[in-house]
Design a protein around this motif. Structure first.
Motif, PDB file in Angstrom:
ATOM      1  N   ALA A   1       0.852  -1.181   0.000  1.00 15.80           N
ATOM      2  CA  ALA A   1       0.000   0.000   0.000  1.00 15.80           C
ATOM      3  C   ALA A   1       0.889   1.233   0.000  1.00 15.80           C
ATOM      4  O   ALA A   1       2.001   1.188   0.544  1.00 15.80           O
TER       5      ALA A   1
ATOM      6  N   TYR B   1       2.540  -0.950   4.867  1.00 15.73           N
ATOM      7  CA  TYR B   1       1.552  -1.776   5.546  1.00 15.73           C
ATOM      8  C   TYR B   1       1.911  -1.809   7.017  1.00 15.73           C
ATOM      9  O   TYR B   1       3.029  -1.444   7.407  1.00 15.73           O
TER      10      TYR B   1
ATOM     11  N   PRO C   1      -3.253  -1.143   5.614  1.00 13.11           N
ATOM     12  CA  PRO C   1      -2.410  -0.006   5.232  1.00 13.11           C
ATOM     13  C   PRO C   1      -2.010   0.780   6.480  1.00 13.11           C
ATOM     14  O   PRO C   1      -2.805   0.942   7.416  1.00 13.11           O
TER      15      PRO C   1
END
Length: 186
Positions: free
Chosen positions: A21, A25, A39
């Protein structure tokens, strides 16, 4: 207070897909359990402003399972660093092991050093059984999980906070058992 472990990416299962992400993360740990995974920005917000944040440049994943731990800890001697000049630093087996006078105390010390090597490799569970009482004690005190056989490891909310963070070369940067940081590469 919870701890948020921020990483580049996460792998929820040992062989699963790599999740990434923008911003990285994270996994939040509260006590001995995983409180959130996702995320970083979302997990950080859920954990609250007082959460401790640890950042690792790697991939967070379930720790390794060592199915041959009984042989590794009971059929090999892991030398004490003070013995390195005489015995070297690698585990001794076969004739080299037979030449040593192995007391229960020496087996216990060897097992503690062997467990440390396993933790440094990102191991969070292993298989027994362990015949030697001193080895069993060392394993129990370490907090590493002893399983009857390999089980699929997965990171999930409300699961035990047992995981590792691996560098790009596959070596462990961090190992966590029950939410406790038990190994960190220096």
């Amino acid at each position: 207070m919870s701890t948020v472990h921020r990483v580049r990416a996460v792998r929820l299962t040992e062989d699963g897909e790599l999740l990434e992400a923008p911003g990285g993360y994270a996994v939040a740990v509260s006590g001995s359990l995983i409180a959130a995974i996702g995320p970083y920005e979302r997990v950080r917000a859920e954990a609250g402003e007082h959460a401790r944040v640890r950042e690792w440049d790697g991939v967070l994943a379930p720790g390794r399972h060592e199915p041959h731990a009984a042989a590794y800890l009971e059929a090999a001697y892991h030398p004490d660093p003070r013995e390195a000049d005489a015995l070297g630093t690698e585990p001794l087996t076969g004739a080299a092991l037979a030449a040593l006078e192995m007391t229960d105390t020496r087996w216990g010390g060897s097992a503690r050093r062997g467990v440390q090597r396993l933790l440094a490799a990102g191991t969070t569970s292993l298989s027994g059984p362990f015949v030697r009482a001193s080895v069993r004690t060392a394993v129990e005190r370490s907090g590493i999980r002893v399983l009857p056989g390999p089980r699929p490891a997965a990171l999930a909310v409300s699961a035990p906070a047992d995981f590792a963070v691996f560098a790009a070369d596959g070596t462990a940067l961090v190992t966590v058992l029950d939410g406790r940081l038990v190994y960190r590469r220096r």
